[in-house]
Write an enzyme that holds these catalytic residues in place. Structure first.
Site, PDB file in Angstrom:
ATOM      1  N   SER A 139       0.866  -1.149   0.027  1.00  0.00           N
ATOM      2  CA  SER A 139       0.086  -0.106   0.125  1.00  0.00           C
ATOM      3  C   SER A 139       0.754   1.141   0.059  1.00  0.00           C
ATOM      4  O   SER A 139       0.625   2.246  -0.648  1.00  0.00           O
ATOM      5  CB  SER A 139      -0.860   0.034   1.142  1.00  0.00           C
ATOM      6  OG  SER A 139      -1.782  -1.264   1.552  1.00  0.00           O
ATOM      7  N   ASP A 188       5.764   2.736   7.217  1.00  0.00           N
ATOM      8  CA  ASP A 188       5.758   2.305   5.843  1.00  0.00           C
ATOM      9  C   ASP A 188       6.436   3.439   4.914  1.00  0.00           C
ATOM     10  O   ASP A 188       7.071   3.161   4.014  1.00  0.00           O
ATOM     11  CB  ASP A 188       4.833   1.626   5.335  1.00  0.00           C
ATOM     12  CG  ASP A 188       4.107   0.685   6.540  1.00  0.00           C
ATOM     13  OD1 ASP A 188       4.923   0.205   7.322  1.00  0.00           O
ATOM     14  OD2 ASP A 188       2.808   0.430   6.532  1.00  0.00           O
TER      15      ASP A 188
HETATM   16  C1  GLA Z   1       1.545  -1.621   9.666  1.00  0.00           C
HETATM   17  C2  GLA Z   1       1.466  -0.165   9.718  1.00  0.00           C
HETATM   18  C3  GLA Z   1       2.490   0.612  10.283  1.00  0.00           C
HETATM   19  C4  GLA Z   1       2.979   0.008  11.403  1.00  0.00           C
HETATM   20  C5  GLA Z   1       3.387  -1.589  11.567  1.00  0.00           C
HETATM   21  C6  GLA Z   1       3.468  -2.241  12.604  1.00  0.00           C
HETATM   22  O1  GLA Z   1       2.739  -2.014   8.549  1.00  0.00           O
HETATM   23  O2  GLA Z   1       1.227   0.512   8.483  1.00  0.00           O
HETATM   24  O3  GLA Z   1       2.191   2.040  10.496  1.00  0.00           O
HETATM   25  O4  GLA Z   1       2.357   0.369  12.363  1.00  0.00           O
HETATM   26  O5  GLA Z   1       2.034  -2.036  11.008  1.00  0.00           O
HETATM   27  O6  GLA Z   1       4.600  -1.773  13.320  1.00  0.00           O
END
Ligand code: GLA
Length: 396
Positions: A139, A188
């Site tokens: 994403s 991310d």
């Molecule tokens: C997902 C979310 C991130 C983070 C991780 C856990 O990837 O998109 O923002 O919170 O989970 O670390």
């Protein structure tokens, strides 16, 4: 060793995206932008608590071929089987519009405009070698690839500086939170836009400051195996939001604005429920582990770093309760097979696990993991090798 998912080169990714663009939009794109998925080495579920995390960008990227339009029309197409092209207008891309994948692809247009950086309509064709639904941030790779294209096509120049990339990452988070309605924390997008090849990104989510920590495993004779367990993974099923709410509730009871402010010695008595206390325990201990991990990696102490990965997994499994059988199995088999470290990565509830291993043992470990999944009647995982790749950029 089973099917290993290789990353596409710039040339291959650009050619695919240009071809899909030409097929659907009967024209040449103005350019192609690519942005990577990530694995988080350590620091899980701490980003929305103002904590520290340490991802690397994957060599696996999402490619967006794009062309600026003179009107407010937006046309999007992807190579994902079963998805149909989308045609709409910039004004359709707003919070609460239930756009599905389009929210991720076009949300950055809304966020840029909201921040006072207007964008024109655009056509885009999107292709990706980041596995979907694997917890590897497909994403964010999508948002960031399109975000880079929009930034460039509309002359905002954010991608040209580190400060600008930080802003662009924040805008992509806004798109994900407000348009796609996924309450994620920013790890991310920072990994996708702000990473450097050969280094892990030490991200301080309190102020979004970063430092690059050298992470060249090949020189150390090591590999990082990523096991996409194929266990269904969805952050939208409420569990992610429930964890985030628990942290906010506990922070309020403890009188802090973010759990980051707590030290590992802090008393958790003020937290009303034992379950919430365990959530806090994970967050606080995980932030401390990231600090130790970064110091260990920076000084080449990979065995110490590996133990911290195992400890992180146990904390996520027992205190934060976001693991699942498949993720635990990877870690169990890795430990039994002598891997240096292993843990789930990403949000959890399915998705991927990572295994840090000596290069000469990786094959045997991968075989053992596949055999263990077969023995338990679980879906065969997909494998890929992660090296620390660069953040997103224009590639054609
Ligand atoms: C997902 C979310 C991130 C983070 C991780 C856990 O990837 O998109 O923002 O919170 O989970 O670390």
């Amino acid at each position: 060793m089973g099917a290993v998912l290789d990353a596409w080169t710039n040339e291959a990714g650009a050619a695919k995206a240009q071809q899909v663009f030409a097929e659907h939009w009967e024209a040449e794109p103005d350019g192609v932008w690519a942005s990577p998925g990530r694995v988080n080495l350590i620091g899980e579920h701490v980003d929305y608590n103002g904590g520290l995390c340490m991802p690397i960008a994957l060599p696996h990227r999402t490619f967006a071929a794009m062309r600026r339009r003179d009107d407010d029309v937006v046309r999007l197409v992807t190579d994902v089987a079963g998805s149909s092209p989308w045609v709409g207008r910039l004004g359709d891309i707003v919070p609460g519009s239930s756009l599905g994948w389009v929210a991720y692809a076009a949300g950055p247009a809304w966020a840029l405009a909201e921040s006072g950086r207007p964008v024109a309509g655009f056509d885009a064709a999107i292709c990706s070698c980041v596995p979907l639904g694997a917890g590897l941030s497909s994403s964010a790779a999508l948002e960031c690839a399109v975000g880079l294209g929009l930034d460039d096509l509309n002359g905002h120049g954010l991608a040209a500086t580190e400060e600008g990339r930080r802003t662009l990452a924040e805008l992509c988070v806004r798109a994900e939170n407000d348009v796609a309605l996924a309450p994620t924390g920013g790890l991310d997008q920072a990994a996708s836009l702000r990473s450097q090849a050969g280094s892990a990104l030490l991200l301080d989510c309190r102020d979004q400051s970063i430092s690059h920590v050298w992470f060249d495993l090949a020189v150390a004779g090591l590999v990082l195996l990523v096991v996409d367990t194929r266990a269904p993974h969805a952050l939208g099923d409420g569990q992610y939001a429930a964890r985030r709410n628990a942290c906010e509730r506990a922070a309020a009871q403890l009188g802090v604005s973010l759990l980051r402010e707590l030290t590992p010695e802090a008393s958790l008595e003020a937290v009303a429920s034992p379950e919430d206390q365990r959530r806090v325990k994970h967050v606080v201990s995980e932030i401390a582990r990231v600090q130790e991990f970064a110091a260990a990696v920076a000084t080449g102490r990979f065995y110490a770093a590996g133990e911290l990965m195992y400890a992180s997994h146990e904390s996520l499994r027992d205190d934060y309760e976001v693991s699942c059988r498949e993720l635990d199995l990877v870690v169990e088999v890795a430990r039994a097979g002598g891997a240096i470290g292993a843990r789930m990565t990403g949000g959890g509830f399915g998705g991927s696990a990572i295994v840090l291993a000596r290069e000469d043992e990786a094959q045997a470990l991968a075989d053992a993991i596949l055999a263990a999944f077969a023995a338990e009647g679980l879906t065969t995982p997909s494998l890929l090798f992660a090296t620390a790749a660069a953040g997103g950029a224009r590639i054609a």
